[in-house]
Scaffold this motif. Structure first.
Motif, PDB file in Angstrom:
ATOM      1  N   GLY A 127       0.880  -1.219  -0.125  1.00 21.60           N
ATOM      2  CA  GLY A 127       0.130   0.009   0.130  1.00 21.60           C
ATOM      3  C   GLY A 127       0.801   1.229  -0.080  1.00 21.60           C
ATOM      4  O   GLY A 127       0.501   2.115  -0.765  1.00 21.60           O
ATOM      5  N   ALA A 128       2.015   1.183   0.748  1.00 25.53           N
ATOM      6  CA  ALA A 128       3.053   2.390   0.692  1.00 25.53           C
ATOM      7  C   ALA A 128       3.456   2.484  -0.726  1.00 25.53           C
ATOM      8  O   ALA A 128       3.643   3.825  -1.135  1.00 25.53           O
ATOM      9  N   VAL A 129       3.903   1.684  -1.322  1.00 20.15           N
ATOM     10  CA  VAL A 129       4.298   1.525  -2.701  1.00 20.15           C
ATOM     11  C   VAL A 129       3.417   2.417  -3.640  1.00 20.15           C
ATOM     12  O   VAL A 129       3.270   2.987  -4.322  1.00 20.15           O
ATOM     13  N   LEU A 130       2.011   1.707  -3.454  1.00 21.83           N
ATOM     14  CA  LEU A 130       1.097   2.384  -4.335  1.00 21.83           C
ATOM     15  C   LEU A 130       0.708   3.991  -4.079  1.00 21.83           C
ATOM     16  O   LEU A 130       0.439   4.660  -5.027  1.00 21.83           O
ATOM     17  N   TRP A 131       0.737   4.071  -2.708  1.00 17.08           N
ATOM     18  CA  TRP A 131       0.586   5.635  -2.442  1.00 17.08           C
ATOM     19  C   TRP A 131       1.699   6.595  -2.878  1.00 17.08           C
ATOM     20  O   TRP A 131       1.363   7.547  -3.465  1.00 17.08           O
ATOM     21  N   ARG A 132       2.821   6.081  -3.039  1.00 18.26           N
ATOM     22  CA  ARG A 132       3.937   6.749  -3.349  1.00 18.26           C
ATOM     23  C   ARG A 132       3.919   6.849  -5.073  1.00 18.26           C
ATOM     24  O   ARG A 132       4.299   8.124  -5.587  1.00 18.26           O
ATOM     25  N   ILE A 133       3.538   5.891  -5.641  1.00 12.27           N
ATOM     26  CA  ILE A 133       2.948   5.978  -7.060  1.00 12.27           C
ATOM     27  C   ILE A 133       1.960   7.062  -7.316  1.00 12.27           C
ATOM     28  O   ILE A 133       2.337   7.869  -8.247  1.00 12.27           O
ATOM     29  N   TRP A 134       0.992   7.022  -6.712  1.00  8.75           N
ATOM     30  CA  TRP A 134       0.004   8.223  -6.652  1.00  8.75           C
ATOM     31  C   TRP A 134       0.458   9.453  -6.144  1.00  8.75           C
ATOM     32  O   TRP A 134       0.066  10.264  -7.148  1.00  8.75           O
ATOM     33  N   ARG A 135       1.108   9.512  -5.365  1.00 13.41           N
ATOM     34  CA  ARG A 135       1.630  10.914  -5.204  1.00 13.41           C
ATOM     35  C   ARG A 135       2.552  11.440  -6.214  1.00 13.41           C
ATOM     36  O   ARG A 135       2.750  12.605  -6.601  1.00 13.41           O
ATOM     37  N   THR A 136       3.409  10.479  -6.693  1.00 11.68           N
ATOM     38  CA  THR A 136       4.534  10.788  -7.811  1.00 11.68           C
ATOM     39  C   THR A 136       3.510  11.344  -9.254  1.00 11.68           C
ATOM     40  O   THR A 136       3.982  12.383  -9.851  1.00 11.68           O
ATOM     41  N   ALA A 137       2.403  10.748  -9.377  1.00 16.58           N
ATOM     42  CA  ALA A 137       1.481  11.233 -10.287  1.00 16.58           C
ATOM     43  C   ALA A 137       1.079  12.320 -10.052  1.00 16.58           C
ATOM     44  O   ALA A 137       0.794  13.340 -11.122  1.00 16.58           O
ATOM     45  N   GLN A 138       0.674  12.824  -8.888  1.00 19.47           N
ATOM     46  CA  GLN A 138       0.033  14.021  -8.658  1.00 19.47           C
ATOM     47  C   GLN A 138       0.863  15.078  -8.753  1.00 19.47           C
ATOM     48  O   GLN A 138       0.594  16.518  -9.142  1.00 19.47           O
ATOM     49  N   ILE A 139       2.364  14.867  -8.548  1.00 17.29           N
ATOM     50  CA  ILE A 139       3.327  16.358  -8.506  1.00 17.29           C
ATOM     51  C   ILE A 139       4.139  16.119  -9.942  1.00 17.29           C
ATOM     52  O   ILE A 139       5.052  16.800 -10.221  1.00 17.29           O
ATOM     53  N   ALA A 140       3.653  15.227 -10.822  1.00 15.58           N
ATOM     54  CA  ALA A 140       4.290  15.102 -12.150  1.00 15.58           C
ATOM     55  C   ALA A 140       4.318  16.542 -12.890  1.00 15.58           C
ATOM     56  O   ALA A 140       3.325  16.995 -12.848  1.00 15.58           O
ATOM     57  N   ARG A 141       5.454  16.753 -13.511  1.00 15.58           N
ATOM     58  CA  ARG A 141       5.502  18.122 -14.263  1.00 15.58           C
ATOM     59  C   ARG A 141       4.691  18.024 -15.762  1.00 15.58           C
ATOM     60  O   ARG A 141       4.664  19.244 -16.185  1.00 15.58           O
ATOM     61  N   ASP A 142       4.639  16.984 -16.426  1.00  8.68           N
ATOM     62  CA  ASP A 142       3.988  17.110 -17.339  1.00  8.68           C
ATOM     63  C   ASP A 142       3.182  15.820 -17.354  1.00  8.68           C
ATOM     64  O   ASP A 142       2.886  14.744 -16.732  1.00  8.68           O
ATOM     65  N   PRO A 143       1.908  15.946 -18.626  1.00  9.02           N
ATOM     66  CA  PRO A 143       1.026  14.825 -18.332  1.00  9.02           C
ATOM     67  C   PRO A 143       1.477  13.392 -18.913  1.00  9.02           C
ATOM     68  O   PRO A 143       1.015  12.431 -18.551  1.00  9.02           O
ATOM     69  N   VAL A 144       2.608  13.357 -19.518  1.00  9.79           N
ATOM     70  CA  VAL A 144       2.969  11.940 -19.926  1.00  9.79           C
ATOM     71  C   VAL A 144       3.707  11.353 -18.745  1.00  9.79           C
ATOM     72  O   VAL A 144       3.200  10.103 -18.351  1.00  9.79           O
ATOM     73  N   GLY A 145       4.299  11.958 -18.102  1.00 12.90           N
ATOM     74  CA  GLY A 145       4.832  11.368 -16.714  1.00 12.90           C
ATOM     75  C   GLY A 145       3.627  11.025 -15.822  1.00 12.90           C
ATOM     76  O   GLY A 145       3.721   9.879 -15.108  1.00 12.90           O
ATOM     77  N   ARG A 146       2.615  11.856 -15.706  1.00 15.80           N
ATOM     78  CA  ARG A 146       1.368  11.629 -14.849  1.00 15.80           C
ATOM     79  C   ARG A 146       0.934  10.057 -15.404  1.00 15.80           C
ATOM     80  O   ARG A 146       0.148   9.356 -14.555  1.00 15.80           O
TER      81      ARG A 146
END
Length: 299
Positions: A258-277
């Motif tokens: 669950g912690a890994v999933l949360w980190r991936i979701w958090r990374t998607a939120q702060i991604a600088r471009d749509p492709v990374g998100r």
């Protein structure tokens, strides 16, 4: 093992047993040797060509077309098994993210059709194997990325209706093998002993329940050591921590995931471009489905 005997005018000699356990089972056809040839080497080219062609054919067949559990989905390279679909998952995520993330206008139907074609190519190839579980992973990945990618809800609604209709047609046709249909319907009849898939689930539940609160001990699970759970290295792998580490260990493992999933979701939120998100969303969908699938099949 090959026992090779050579005869000549000088007498006979028996060579030691030669191990030929390379890849597959190697073949030596001694019937092609001419008994009238005292040296024993007159038919050597014929023997060599016969054995090379046989062994090469066996190697290619086992390498390119291995069948495991009625599914042709892996490549055998010696002791290593590689499933190309795993690389296809990552490639599909990158392709869809790059395409959807660089679109200026995502409201046109033609853009959705192109995305569905890119998603449908690997799905179609995997269905030919047939590998239902991997196909569902691609479906979940595609659905999540299309939602976050900005596809209009009216299009998604149409896709949902078509998907439900497609599932109904597939379950009532010969597209899937009987064992695949049973795996989809087993949850409705968990005590049906006539279905082998329900048998697998029952064995996995017994292994998980035997772990209790603290488990049987690391590497000490009786069901795991005895090999009583079918396909425990893949579909029912969660029974291993459940049996050996118990409720506490299995729960702790789920918290880490669950912690890994949360980190991936958090990374998607702060991604600088749509492709990374979108790449993060695709990976998140893939991991969520795998965790849900591998844990849920044991319960």
């Amino acid at each position: 093992n090959l026992d090779v005997a050579l005869s000549s005018d000088m007498g006979s000699a028996v060579l030691p047993s030669v191990s030929a356990d390379l890849i597959g089972h190697w073949h030596f056809d001694a019937s092609t040797v001419d008994p009238n040839n005292q040296a024993g080497f007159g038919d050597a080219p014929t023997i060599a060509l016969d054995n090379v062609s046989y062994n090469l054919g066996s190697f290619v067949d086992n390498f390119l077309d291995p069948v495991i559990s009625n599914v042709e989905s892996v490549l055998d390279i010696g002791p290593i098994q590689i499933q190309p679909a795993e690389f296809a998952k990552l490639a599909t995520i990158v392709v869809l993210a790059t395409y959807l993330g660089t679109l200026v206008c995502r409201l046109r139907l033609r853009y959705l059709i192109v995305a569905l074609v890119a998603l449908g190519i690997p799905i179609g190839l995997i269905l030919l194997q047939p590998d239902l579980g991997t196909t569902l992973v691609f479906v979940v990945i595609g659905a999540g990325m299309l939602v976050v990618g900005g596809v209009p809800m009216r299009y998604l609604g149409v896709l949902l209706v078509l998907g439900v209709a497609g599932v109904f047609v597939i379950l009532n046709s010969n597209t899937l093998d009987q064992y695949q249909k049973e795996r989809l319907t087993c949850f409705a009849k968990p005590n049906d002993s006539t279905q082998s898939s329900c048998y697998n689930t029952a064995r996995s539940q017994e292994a998980a329940a035997s772990g209790g609160i603290t488990g049987q001990g690391l590497y000490e699970g009786p069901q795991t050591k005895g090999g009583f759970v079918p396909e425990q290295q893949t579909d029912f792998i969660f029974t291993v921590p459940a049996e050996e580490l118990g409720f506490l260990g299995a729960g702790g493992l789920l918290l880490l995931l669950g912690a890994v999933l949360w980190r991936i979701w958090r990374t998607a939120q702060i991604a600088r471009d749509p492709v990374g998100r979108l790449i993060c969303v695709g990976l998140l969908c893939m991991f969520v489905f795998h965790i849900f699938d591998n844990v849920g099949m044991n319960l």
